[in-house]
Design a protein around this motif. Structure first.
Motif, PDB file in Angstrom:
ATOM      1  N   LEU A 131     -12.942  15.772  21.184  1.00  0.00           N
ATOM      2  CA  LEU A 131     -13.496  16.339  19.958  1.00  0.00           C
ATOM      3  C   LEU A 131     -15.002  16.126  19.865  1.00  0.00           C
ATOM      4  CD1 LEU A 131     -12.727  17.803  17.345  1.00  0.00           C
ATOM      5  CD2 LEU A 131     -12.231  15.570  16.321  1.00  0.00           C
ATOM      6  N   ASP A 132     -15.505  15.041  20.436  1.00  0.00           N
ATOM      7  CA  ASP A 132     -16.908  14.686  20.239  1.00  0.00           C
ATOM      8  C   ASP A 132     -17.711  14.579  21.532  1.00  0.00           C
ATOM      9  OD1 ASP A 132     -16.956  14.445  17.335  1.00  0.00           O
ATOM     10  OD2 ASP A 132     -15.568  12.779  17.638  1.00  0.00           O
ATOM     11  N   ARG A 158     -16.095  19.417  17.714  1.00  0.00           N
ATOM     12  CA  ARG A 158     -16.130  19.196  16.267  1.00  0.00           C
ATOM     13  C   ARG A 158     -17.187  20.090  15.614  1.00  0.00           C
ATOM     14  NH1 ARG A 158     -14.570  14.680  13.225  1.00  0.00           N
ATOM     15  NH2 ARG A 158     -14.430  13.417  15.131  1.00  0.00           N
ATOM     16  N   THR A 320      -8.133  14.778   9.265  1.00  0.00           N
ATOM     17  CA  THR A 320      -9.434  15.028   9.887  1.00  0.00           C
ATOM     18  C   THR A 320      -9.833  16.489   9.729  1.00  0.00           C
ATOM     19  OG1 THR A 320      -9.064  13.267  11.510  1.00  0.00           O
ATOM     20  CG2 THR A 320     -10.714  14.932  12.059  1.00  0.00           C
ATOM     21  N   LEU A 331     -12.689  21.276   9.806  1.00  0.00           N
ATOM     22  CA  LEU A 331     -12.512  21.719  11.184  1.00  0.00           C
ATOM     23  C   LEU A 331     -11.603  22.939  11.192  1.00  0.00           C
ATOM     24  CD1 LEU A 331     -12.129  18.286  13.030  1.00  0.00           C
ATOM     25  CD2 LEU A 331     -14.188  19.626  12.564  1.00  0.00           C
TER      26      LEU A 331
END
Length: 497
Positions: A131-132, A158, A320, A331
């Motif tokens: 994700l990052d 993300r 999240t 997201l």
């Protein structure tokens, strides 16, 4: 960029109601669109704008479809954790006058981004993509050109999903029938036969919110690369089939069963050339679906958000997804965080407009799909009728009479505000508050209870915060926040001590 133009790109209506009607089609028998009960009848008979005019009767849904030039509409309502009802009105094809039914398939347009985001987050939980991390670590067949100034660490998944990657290309016009379609790499590089610009860094990564359909094509390519499957196959395996979305697909060719009940896109009351445009930009715009299928997806998110395991995303990942990254955007979904939390998305493709909105903390929500005309305005009126019937005051307040504010109250809202790359200035006059949005003339806003104002020209409702240091769009479009801008004094004016 002028606000009126950008609002149009976001799917908001900025012109008066369309007068194009489906004149050649008779009003269909009520039973053609699906089942009707007492609550459906109440909704059908009580469409209103945000402003209640004394003595004015509510309109029927059919009347408003005609007024807004919308050939067909499909609605699914979630109540108590299940689909309470789903049905259609009008026609899916103004040439043949075929009716819209609960099984009629529409282009979801930008609602596709929510499905893409869920797919991406599912692969994150499977350990197939990070994700990052720099998205280039996941890309195999293409790489986002590095930009040492704007994205020294690259851009992340993300950021792509939350529109904070600083990438170009807001949206896509699609391709008419018979046009040679580009592949994903050609789209990303803006090379023929692609009809859009290259997807590149244009703003600092992570520094601000800027809507980018181009970023979702990057995500589409990355998800296909890490899985070894086509995007359509991957979405079908991981999201659509498990959720029972049997009338949904990112590829009509691989789902022939849904092709016998398609809603054609319309312009000026007639089907567009070729009946619909093709969108090889599948991640941001390519989903074909029904209102009921999208309701199933919303219910799955709501159930996971309530802490129940065993859904497409874990409760932690769902939380999240529904946490704002910047400017009310999570997201994938857009988020409404004032009061009870809500999430959803709108969509606008050539000949189609769509909207879905649901509570994050209780199992209530609505999906609406349309195939032409001023679909955005019709959808807002349907949402108000449904929200009024079910008591969803946070989703849409019941119609109210215009408020008359004092000169002091109006002057407190004067000034220049900016948000989401847009700007607007307010001016107080004797008869109310006026908005300067870049159009040919300022628009008088109609004051409503609760520090709300209705801009009838654009079809949106805004609400000022206490102290009027900012306002939010709360109906008629994404909840963009506009902050008051300080006016700097010129150098020849004395500065206050």
């Amino acid at each position: 960029m002028r606000m009126v133009l950008t609002l149009l790109f976001l799917g908001m209506s900025i012109a008066g109601p369309a007068r194009a009607e489906v004149r050649d089609c008779p009003i269909l028998d009520e039973a053609a669109g699906g089942p009707v009960d007492a609550r459906v009848r109440t909704v059908m008979a009580n469409l209103r704008r945000p402003v209640r005019v004394p003595g004015e009767r509510p309109s029927t849904l059919i009347e408003r479809m005609r007024a807004h030039g919308v050939p067909g509409v499909s609605v699914a309502v979630i109540h108590g954790g299940r689909i309470a009802w789903a049905r259609g009105w009008g026609v899916r094809d103004a040439a043949l006058c075929a009716p819209v039914t609960p099984n009629t398939v529409f282009q979801a347009a930008s609602i596709s981004k929510v499905v893409t985001a869920m797919l991406a987050l599912r692969l994150v939980e499977q350990g197939k993509i990070a994700l990052d991390a720099d998205i280039n670590t996941a890309l195999r067949s293409w790489h986002l050109p590095p930009d040492a100034k704007l994205a020294p660490q690259g851009v992340t998944l993300r950021q792509l999903l939350s529109h904070t990657a600083g990438l170009s290309v807001h949206g896509f016009p699609g391709y008419a029938s018979g046009t040679t379609l580009p592949d994903t790499v050609q789209i990303l590089d803006g090379k023929p036969p692609a009809n859009s610009e290259p997807v590149r860094s244009i703003l600092p990564a992570g520094g601000q919110w800027r809507y980018s359909g181009g970023g979702y094509v990057v995500a589409q390519r990355a998800l296909s690369d890490v899985s070894g499957l086509s995007f359509a196959e991957l979405a079908d395996r991981e999201i659509l089939r498990p959720l029972g979305m049997t009338r949904s697909s990112f590829s009509l060719a691989s789902a022939p069963a849904i092709g016998n009940d398609l809603a054609f896109g319309h312009a000026n009351g007639r089907p567009i050339a070729g009946n619909y445009h093709f969108y090889p930009e599948l991640g941001p715009a390519g989903l074909w679906t029904t209102a009921s299928d999208l309701a199933r997806l919303l219910i799955d998110v709501q159930t996971s958000a309530a802490g129940q395991p065993g859904h497409r995303l874990s409760p932690h990942m769902t939380a999240t997804m529904l946490t704002p990254v910047r400017d009310n955007w999570g997201l994938g979904p857009v988020l409404y965080t004032d009061g009870a939390k809500r999430f959803g998305h709108d969509g606008l493709n050539e000949g189609y407009q769509s909207s879905m909105l649901a509570y994050a903390d209780r199992s209530e929500g609505i999906v609406i799909l349309t195939n032409g005309g001023q679909g955005r305005r019709l959808m807002d009126e349907i949402v108000r009728a449904v929200a009024t019937e079910y008591g969803w005051s946070e989703i849409a307040a019941p119609a109210a009479t215009e408020q008359h504010l004092s000169a002091t109250a109006l002057s407190n809202r004067v000034g220049r505000f900016e948000g989401g790359g847009l700007s607007v200035s307010f001016e107080a006059r004797g008869d109310g508050l006026y908005a300067h949005t870049g159009g040919p003339a300022p628009e008088r806003l109609i004051a409503l209870p609760g520090d709300r104002f209705f801009a009838s020209g654009m079809g949106i409702v805004i609400r000022f915060a206490a102290g009027a240091d900012h306002f939010d769009i709360i109906e008629g479009g994404p909840p963009i926040r506009f902050e008051r801008q300080l006016v700097l004094k010129s150098s020849n004016e004395p500065m206050p001590h």
